[in-house]
Design a protein around this motif. Structure first.
Motif, PDB file in Angstrom:
ATOM      1  N   ALA A  42     -40.653 -94.673 -39.892  1.00 11.07           N
ATOM      2  CA  ALA A  42     -39.754 -95.779 -40.213  1.00 11.07           C
ATOM      3  C   ALA A  42     -38.685 -95.964 -39.135  1.00 11.07           C
ATOM      4  CB  ALA A  42     -39.096 -95.539 -41.571  1.00 11.07           C
ATOM      5  N   PHE A  43     -38.098 -94.868 -38.674  1.00  9.27           N
ATOM      6  CA  PHE A  43     -37.055 -94.980 -37.653  1.00  9.27           C
ATOM      7  C   PHE A  43     -37.639 -95.365 -36.295  1.00  9.27           C
ATOM      8  CE2 PHE A  43     -34.428 -92.472 -40.661  1.00  9.27           C
ATOM      9  CZ  PHE A  43     -33.301 -93.281 -40.653  1.00  9.27           C
ATOM     10  N   ARG A  44     -38.845 -94.886 -35.980  1.00  9.44           N
ATOM     11  CA  ARG A  44     -39.484 -95.339 -34.743  1.00  9.44           C
ATOM     12  C   ARG A  44     -39.806 -96.830 -34.835  1.00  9.44           C
ATOM     13  NH1 ARG A  44     -38.495 -94.363 -30.671  1.00  9.44           N
ATOM     14  NH2 ARG A  44     -40.496 -94.598 -29.606  1.00  9.44           N
ATOM     15  N   GLY A  45     -40.230 -97.265 -36.037  1.00 12.30           N
ATOM     16  CA  GLY A  45     -40.481 -98.686 -36.234  1.00 12.30           C
ATOM     17  C   GLY A  45     -39.220 -99.512 -36.077  1.00 12.30           C
ATOM     18  N   LEU A  46     -38.084 -98.962 -36.536  1.00 21.41           N
ATOM     19  CA  LEU A  46     -36.821 -99.680 -36.371  1.00 21.41           C
ATOM     20  C   LEU A  46     -36.446 -99.785 -34.898  1.00 21.41           C
ATOM     21  CD1 LEU A  46     -34.401-101.018 -37.690  1.00 21.41           C
ATOM     22  CD2 LEU A  46     -33.375 -98.744 -38.020  1.00 21.41           C
ATOM     23  N   HIS A  47     -36.687 -98.726 -34.134  1.00 17.87           N
ATOM     24  CA  HIS A  47     -36.451 -98.782 -32.687  1.00 17.87           C
ATOM     25  C   HIS A  47     -37.255 -99.911 -32.059  1.00 17.87           C
ATOM     26  CE1 HIS A  47     -34.939 -94.448 -32.741  1.00 17.87           C
ATOM     27  NE2 HIS A  47     -34.055 -95.060 -31.991  1.00 17.87           N
ATOM     28  N   TRP A  48     -38.533 -99.985 -32.399  1.00 16.94           N
ATOM     29  CA  TRP A  48     -39.402-101.011 -31.808  1.00 16.94           C
ATOM     30  C   TRP A  48     -39.030-102.410 -32.289  1.00 16.94           C
ATOM     31  CZ3 TRP A  48     -43.807 -97.292 -33.441  1.00 16.94           C
ATOM     32  CH2 TRP A  48     -43.951 -96.308 -32.472  1.00 16.94           C
ATOM     33  N   THR A  49     -38.623-102.534 -33.551  1.00 12.52           N
ATOM     34  CA  THR A  49     -38.233-103.838 -34.080  1.00 12.52           C
ATOM     35  C   THR A  49     -37.011-104.381 -33.364  1.00 12.52           C
ATOM     36  OG1 THR A  49     -39.115-103.290 -36.271  1.00 12.52           O
ATOM     37  CG2 THR A  49     -37.514-105.085 -36.156  1.00 12.52           C
ATOM     38  N   LEU A  50     -36.053-103.511 -33.081  1.00 10.34           N
ATOM     39  CA  LEU A  50     -34.838-103.956 -32.399  1.00 10.34           C
ATOM     40  C   LEU A  50     -35.116-104.452 -30.987  1.00 10.34           C
ATOM     41  CD1 LEU A  50     -32.214-101.280 -33.542  1.00 10.34           C
ATOM     42  CD2 LEU A  50     -32.384-103.662 -34.248  1.00 10.34           C
ATOM     43  N   GLN A  51     -36.230-104.019 -30.395  1.00 14.79           N
ATOM     44  CA  GLN A  51     -36.598-104.513 -29.071  1.00 14.79           C
ATOM     45  C   GLN A  51     -36.940-105.998 -29.110  1.00 14.79           C
ATOM     46  OE1 GLN A  51     -39.517-102.149 -26.962  1.00 14.79           O
ATOM     47  NE2 GLN A  51     -38.783-100.256 -27.887  1.00 14.79           N
ATOM     48  N   LEU A  52     -37.347-106.486 -30.281  1.00 14.30           N
ATOM     49  CA  LEU A  52     -37.717-107.892 -30.426  1.00 14.30           C
ATOM     50  C   LEU A  52     -36.522-108.779 -30.704  1.00 14.30           C
ATOM     51  CD1 LEU A  52     -40.877-107.372 -32.685  1.00 14.30           C
ATOM     52  CD2 LEU A  52     -40.774-107.510 -30.181  1.00 14.30           C
ATOM     53  N   LEU A  53     -35.394-108.169 -31.055  1.00 15.97           N
ATOM     54  CA  LEU A  53     -34.198-108.926 -31.391  1.00 15.97           C
ATOM     55  C   LEU A  53     -33.288-109.050 -30.173  1.00 15.97           C
ATOM     56  CD1 LEU A  53     -33.386-107.332 -34.883  1.00 15.97           C
ATOM     57  CD2 LEU A  53     -34.682-109.424 -34.385  1.00 15.97           C
ATOM     58  N   PRO A  54     -32.514-110.128 -30.086  1.00 12.45           N
ATOM     59  CA  PRO A  54     -31.607-110.284 -28.941  1.00 12.45           C
ATOM     60  C   PRO A  54     -30.491-109.269 -28.950  1.00 12.45           C
ATOM     61  CG  PRO A  54     -31.213-111.993 -30.588  1.00 12.45           C
ATOM     62  CD  PRO A  54     -32.453-111.272 -31.018  1.00 12.45           C
ATOM     63  N   THR A  55     -30.115-108.823 -27.761  1.00 12.60           N
ATOM     64  CA  THR A  55     -28.992-107.900 -27.591  1.00 12.60           C
ATOM     65  C   THR A  55     -27.763-108.703 -27.209  1.00 12.60           C
ATOM     66  OG1 THR A  55     -30.519-106.205 -26.797  1.00 12.60           O
ATOM     67  CG2 THR A  55     -28.187-105.862 -26.328  1.00 12.60           C
ATOM     68  N   PRO A  56     -26.594-108.387 -27.763  1.00 13.84           N
ATOM     69  CA  PRO A  56     -25.371-109.100 -27.361  1.00 13.84           C
ATOM     70  C   PRO A  56     -25.218-109.116 -25.844  1.00 13.84           C
ATOM     71  CG  PRO A  56     -24.918-107.658 -29.216  1.00 13.84           C
ATOM     72  CD  PRO A  56     -26.328-107.359 -28.783  1.00 13.84           C
ATOM     73  N   GLY A  57     -24.786-110.261 -25.321  1.00 17.48           N
ATOM     74  CA  GLY A  57     -24.673-110.403 -23.873  1.00 17.48           C
ATOM     75  C   GLY A  57     -23.794-109.360 -23.233  1.00 17.48           C
ATOM     76  N   SER A  58     -22.741-108.952 -23.923  1.00 16.88           N
ATOM     77  CA  SER A  58     -21.830-107.958 -23.364  1.00 16.88           C
ATOM     78  C   SER A  58     -22.474-106.591 -23.217  1.00 16.88           C
ATOM     79  CB  SER A  58     -20.580-107.835 -24.254  1.00 16.88           C
ATOM     80  OG  SER A  58     -20.950-107.558 -25.596  1.00 16.88           O
ATOM     81  N   ALA A  59     -23.580-106.352 -23.957  1.00 14.72           N
ATOM     82  CA  ALA A  59     -24.272-105.061 -23.887  1.00 14.72           C
ATOM     83  C   ALA A  59     -25.610-105.181 -23.175  1.00 14.72           C
ATOM     84  CB  ALA A  59     -24.480-104.503 -25.291  1.00 14.72           C
ATOM     85  N   ALA A  60     -25.818-106.315 -22.467  1.00 15.36           N
ATOM     86  CA  ALA A  60     -27.115-106.574 -21.849  1.00 15.36           C
ATOM     87  C   ALA A  60     -27.468-105.562 -20.764  1.00 15.36           C
ATOM     88  CB  ALA A  60     -27.132-107.978 -21.260  1.00 15.36           C
ATOM     89  N   GLN A  61     -26.457-104.921 -20.169  1.00 14.63           N
ATOM     90  CA  GLN A  61     -26.738-103.975 -19.094  1.00 14.63           C
ATOM     91  C   GLN A  61     -27.292-102.652 -19.611  1.00 14.63           C
ATOM     92  OE1 GLN A  61     -23.106-103.603 -16.845  1.00 14.63           O
ATOM     93  NE2 GLN A  61     -23.464-105.492 -15.693  1.00 14.63           N
ATOM     94  N   ASP A  62     -27.176-102.400 -20.893  1.00 13.49           N
ATOM     95  CA  ASP A  62     -27.671-101.146 -21.453  1.00 13.49           C
ATOM     96  C   ASP A  62     -28.316-101.420 -22.815  1.00 13.49           C
ATOM     97  OD1 ASP A  62     -28.220 -98.492 -21.782  1.00 13.49           O
ATOM     98  OD2 ASP A  62     -26.217 -97.804 -21.222  1.00 13.49           O
ATOM     99  N   ARG A  63     -29.410-102.190 -22.797  1.00 12.49           N
ATOM    100  CA  ARG A  63     -30.066-102.602 -24.038  1.00 12.49           C
ATOM    101  C   ARG A  63     -30.593-101.402 -24.823  1.00 12.49           C
ATOM    102  NH1 ARG A  63     -31.564-106.838 -20.509  1.00 12.49           N
ATOM    103  NH2 ARG A  63     -30.930-108.895 -21.311  1.00 12.49           N
ATOM    104  N   TRP A  64     -31.170-100.422 -24.113  1.00 12.97           N
ATOM    105  CA  TRP A  64     -31.728 -99.280 -24.827  1.00 12.97           C
ATOM    106  C   TRP A  64     -30.642 -98.523 -25.566  1.00 12.97           C
ATOM    107  CZ3 TRP A  64     -30.430 -94.107 -24.076  1.00 12.97           C
ATOM    108  CH2 TRP A  64     -31.093 -93.231 -24.956  1.00 12.97           C
ATOM    109  N   LYS A  65     -29.515 -98.300 -24.916  1.00 14.00           N
ATOM    110  CA  LYS A  65     -28.450 -97.543 -25.558  1.00 14.00           C
ATOM    111  C   LYS A  65     -27.925 -98.292 -26.779  1.00 14.00           C
ATOM    112  CE  LYS A  65     -24.635 -94.539 -24.467  1.00 14.00           C
ATOM    113  NZ  LYS A  65     -23.901 -93.872 -23.383  1.00 14.00           N
ATOM    114  N   TRP A  66     -27.826 -99.611 -26.684  1.00 10.69           N
ATOM    115  CA  TRP A  66     -27.372-100.416 -27.819  1.00 10.69           C
ATOM    116  C   TRP A  66     -28.331-100.244 -29.003  1.00 10.69           C
ATOM    117  CZ3 TRP A  66     -23.268-103.495 -29.157  1.00 10.69           C
ATOM    118  CH2 TRP A  66     -23.469-104.347 -30.248  1.00 10.69           C
ATOM    119  N   ARG A  67     -29.632-100.340 -28.731  1.00  7.12           N
ATOM    120  CA  ARG A  67     -30.617-100.198 -29.810  1.00  7.12           C
ATOM    121  C   ARG A  67     -30.577 -98.790 -30.399  1.00  7.12           C
ATOM    122  NH1 ARG A  67     -34.013-102.763 -25.923  1.00  7.12           N
ATOM    123  NH2 ARG A  67     -35.019-100.763 -25.548  1.00  7.12           N
TER     124      ARG A  67
END
Length: 264
Positions: A15-40
């Motif tokens: 479930a948590f791995r699925g949540l990690h992958w799902t968040l990859q499909l969602l937009p990341t706030p522009g202010s955090a665009a330089q570190d998308r993985w860390k945000w997710r």
């Protein structure tokens, strides 16, 4: 036959791995665009902390027998919550190994290994679940730590929201991290004659490790968020150079890019 606690752990991992992958499909706030993985990664950690921290607090309030008898007294759902937490730490470890080098992640991986080892004892033996529930109270402080990180990644420091989160982090660190760690340490010392030596060593190692990291973490946050901000009032006409320093819950990034790291 596979113990059902391990099945819950496996389902939680998926479930948590699925949540990690799902968040990859969602937009990341522009202010955090330089570190998308860390945000997710931090968003997933926040979900886990809220789920298990609030669950542990409600559980111990409704079923105080778990604190009175940390070895034997527990309802079935408490063991489920512990298994869910183990699944998360395994999933988070896999996520770090997939997205970071071993040199970047080793400190937090060691923390996860200690936590998984201690909580897995409760799953495999169906004992010490009450003690594990007390340890999950630490996640209430972790929720504040994760929110603080998200505000930093969003460049919301300094701000009122960040200041309130910093104070909440320090308050919950004392109440829901240091107090439970102290209680568990005293319980282990007093009840060591009832606990196998191997578990005393494992539990003692975990408490010392997490306790030391917690104290260092609190000092870092106090210095970076409270003392340093008060000791450096803004100077009229003075502008900070580009690339200001940022503190990620103990990760103090200097302007030359080097990082002093302390993981929660």
């Amino acid at each position: 036959m596979v113990p059902w606690g391990l099945l819950v752990t496996g389902a939680s991992f998926a479930a948590f791995r699925g949540l990690h992958w799902t968040l990859q499909l969602l937009p990341t706030p522009g202010s955090a665009a330089q570190d998308r993985w860390k945000w997710r990664n931090i968003c997933v950690s926040l979900v886990h902390s809220l789920l298990t921290g609030v669950g542990a607090l409600l559980g111990l309030s409704l079923y105080p027998q778990m604190a009175a008898d940390p070895i034997h007294g527990h309802p079935l759902w408490a063991l489920v919550l512990v298994a869910v937490s183990v699944g998360y730490f395994l999933a988070d470890g896999a996520d770090m190994l997939w997205n970071q080098t071993l040199g970047q992640a080793w400190e937090l991986l060691c923390h996860h290994l200690v936590v998984v080892s201690c909580l897995s004892t409760a799953i495999l033996s169906s004992h010490y679940v009450g003690l594990s529930m007390v340890s999950l109270l630490l996640e209430l402080n972790s929720a504040c730590l994760h929110l603080r990180k998200l505000l930093l990644l969003s460049h919301q420091a300094p701000s009122l929201a960040f200041s309130m989160t910093s104070w909440a982090t320090l308050a919950t660190l004392a109440l829901f991290r240091l107090v439970p760690l102290g209680w568990m340490s005293l319980w282990l010392i007093r009840q060591q004659h009832q606990v196998p030596l191997a578990l005393v060593i494992l539990g003692g190692t975990g408490l010392v490790t997490v306790g030391t990291m917690s104290v260092m973490l609190g000092v870092r946050i106090l210095v970076s968020d409270v003392l340093r901000s008060r000791s450096r009032p803004p100077i009229p006409g003075h502008k900070e150079p580009r690339g200001p320093r940022r503190c990620y819950d103990g990760e103090l990034a200097t302007r030359d890019g080097s990082i002093l790291s302390l993981k929660d």
